[in-house]
Scaffold this active site. Structure first.
Site, PDB file in Angstrom:
ATOM      1  N   HIS A 127      51.405  52.145  38.444  1.00  0.00           N
ATOM      2  CA  HIS A 127      51.828  53.405  38.311  1.00  0.00           C
ATOM      3  C   HIS A 127      50.701  54.348  39.176  1.00  0.00           C
ATOM      4  O   HIS A 127      50.440  55.584  38.933  1.00  0.00           O
ATOM      5  CB  HIS A 127      51.781  54.261  36.945  1.00  0.00           C
ATOM      6  N   GLY A 128      50.040  53.749  40.152  1.00  0.00           N
ATOM      7  CA  GLY A 128      49.262  54.388  40.917  1.00  0.00           C
ATOM      8  C   GLY A 128      47.865  54.559  40.639  1.00  0.00           C
ATOM      9  O   GLY A 128      47.547  54.087  39.501  1.00  0.00           O
TER      10      GLY A 128
END
Length: 414
Positions: A252-253
């Site tokens: 998710h970064g």
């Protein structure tokens, strides 16, 4: 005359012995050399079945209390099954773990009986290195994770944690298939992570790569992270973070937040992310705050530079209406102030049309968001058209190439 000569000789001997004592005392002692504690020599068994937690704890106590020279705890090749362990300081001298084998967690999450499988606390000058692996055996735990719908869910253990650990580092090891997150940093200062590999499938729940809170002066570099959650999660009270040459994906970064759920939270400031790649992630650059936040904190002085996005769903995403499991109760605007951000040379492809999403709070708009040389193309269905920027309650400036077009109202500086 003889008595006078004898007196002179006697004084000379005293001076010579005193000088010799000072010289010898200043030389490094042989006992000050590092001592290696091979866990196999203290009873550890590398059969992948025998619980070595007690042996490891006893070796730690021995090494930690050694008075002369720093201690090296050595885990050789082989598979060492390990129940939950706590390594607690303070220690007298520098402590070093060299992990070349596999540390294997219990498959049953309830057998660990603590929030973090391998936990270090109250230590100065700790070094962890080697070519070994922390195997969290998370595959059997992930199907049991119902935290997305059950607020009273059973909390699985994170793989390795550091609390009140300063001037320390991790280098080279691999963390595989954690039950929850891989590495957790709480109240940690001056800590370096380099050359580390973190791996878990993209569908593994809550397996954050590196999670930190109330920490400062953290350096993360040359690290590969693939998880089912944030590659790196930066929580409240964290400052002076430098992240470079990180390859993130799946995951998710690199996320700041979520923020605002607790009224006692502290500011987040001083983050640099540079020379990094996001590949197939849900998010790239991400800041998330709860819509009705309990705290009024400041998020400021961030620099994102030279970052490639490869088929990222939301390459640039400021979300001040964070709601992970809809529907969420909407009570009001976020009170978290986001300001003084620079995004410089962010390029690549987005799988959604809104490649840039800056959805800020109506009551505390984002301020001084500076975009420089943004080039993000939509790599989704052609019928949806080119990439766009979605902007709410934000002001700032734009300079250089700007694809998609910058937010309306931004100052154009060239």
């Amino acid at each position: 005359h003889n008595k006078k000569m004898a007196c002179i000789v006697s004084r000379f001997k005293v001076l010579y012995l005193s000088f010799l004592f000072v010289v010898v005392a200043s030389l490094p002692s042989a006992t000050a050399l590092p001592k290696v504690f091979n866990v196999r020599h203290y009873g550890a068994i590398n059969d992948g079945k025998t619980d070595n937690a007690k042996v490891f704890t006893n070796v730690w106590k021995r090494a930690c209390l050694r008075r002369s020279g720093h201690s090296i705890i050595y885990i050789p090749r082989g598979t060492f099954y390990l129940g939950g362990v706590q390594f607690v300081g303070p220690c007298i001298n520098k402590m070093e773990f060299v992990i070349n084998g596999i540390l294997l967690a219990p498959a049953n999450p309830k057998e660990i009986k603590q929030k973090i499988w391998i936990n270090f606390r109250y230590i100065e000058n700790l070094s962890i290195s080697g070519k070994g692996t922390l195997d969290g055996q998370g595959k059997k735990s992930w199907p049991l994770n119902d935290c997305y719908k059950n607020p009273n869910c059973f909390q699985f253990a994170m793989s390795m944690g550091f609390s009140f650990v300063n001037n320390s580092n991790i280098k080279g090891i691999t963390s595989l298939n954690s039950k929850m997150g891989h590495f957790n940093l709480f109240s940690v200062h001056y800590f370096n992570i380099t050359g580390v590999t973190i791996r878990a499938p993209g569908n593994s729940p809550n397996t954050d790569g590196i999670k930190m809170s109330l920490s400062s002066n953290i350096r993360i570099s040359n690290t590969r992270i693939g998880t089912g959650d944030d590659c790196i999660a930066i929580l409240a009270g964290t400052s002076n973070i430098d992240i470079s040459k990180v390859n993130c994906g799946p995951g998710h970064g690199i996320s700041v937040g979520s923020l605002g759920s607790n009224k006692y939270e502290k500011d987040v400031h001083g983050l640099t992310v540079k020379d990094s790649v996001f590949n197939g992630t849900s998010d790239g650059i991400r800041i998330k705050t709860w819509e009705s936040s309990a705290s009024k904190i400041l998020v400021s002085n961030f620099i994102y530079k030279n970052i490639q996005m490869i088929d990222v769903e939301k390459p640039i995403n400021i979300d001040q209406k964070y709601c992970p499991y809809p529907p969420c109760k909407k009570k009001g605007n976020s009170n978290v102030q986001i300001q003084d951000l620079e995004l410089n040379n962010i390029f690549g492809t987005s799988t959604t049309k809104a490649a840039v999403s800056l959805q800020c709070s109506k009551s505390t708009p984002c301020k001084n968001i500076n975009l420089i040389d943004i080039s993000l193309k939509h790599n989704g269905p052609r019928k949806n058209g080119p990439a766009t920027a979605v902007c709410m309650n934000v002001n700032g400036s734009a300079r250089g190439k700007m694809v998609p077009r910058h937010c309306p109202g931004f100052n154009r500086l060239d």
